[in-house]
Design a protein around this motif. Sequence first.
Motif: not given
Length: 215
Positions: A200-201, A204-205
């Motif tokens: 889900s992220d 961003e990672r």
Amino acid sequence: MFFDFDGVLVESNAIKVEAFERLYAGYGPSILARVMDYIDGKEGISRVEKIRHAHEAFLGIHLTEAELGLLAERYSRTVEDAVATCPWVTGARDFLEAHAHRLPLFVVTGTPEGEIRRIAERRAMTGYFRELRGSPPRKPPIVRELLVRHGLAAERAVFIGDALFDHETAHETGLRFIGRVPPGRPSPFPAGTETAADLSDLAERLARPPQTAHA
């Protein structure tokens, strides 16, 4: 970006475990327990390798290529429909939808190549990826081949996997690694490995420098 498939893009690991249970249940509880202990943590390695080893190590049976092929086909018939319809890993589909047009994405899995292509077609996933590759061969030579053929630099690539063999593949080929570890599960990776509960992220990672501790 290189993705393993089972347990990374779709929630199919339990399906594969149950298929091995069915394949070896007829040999009795002792043999079944040894087989299940052996395959634990072997995600990412082809079923053919695991079936060959299980028969030789636990049953003393050296399978011919024809016999091995029949067992692998029996396993495939058990899992293909279920994997084609099981849930996505949280965030996986959204990430593919958002980034397939601007990032070269690949699947590199231990699933036989013909089978993974059929499954991807049934799940309407094919268009997200430059290539979907399965076994044989093993994952490291596939990754190296794809890097060369697509003109990609290993230091700018990442492998997303859920098995120790995926981590080893990334290490061997010079890729950054992010391990998917579902909530409540112990990490199979060395201490300090960057991990995530789902995808889900993921965007961003990827925008951050590689981490040096568990997420």
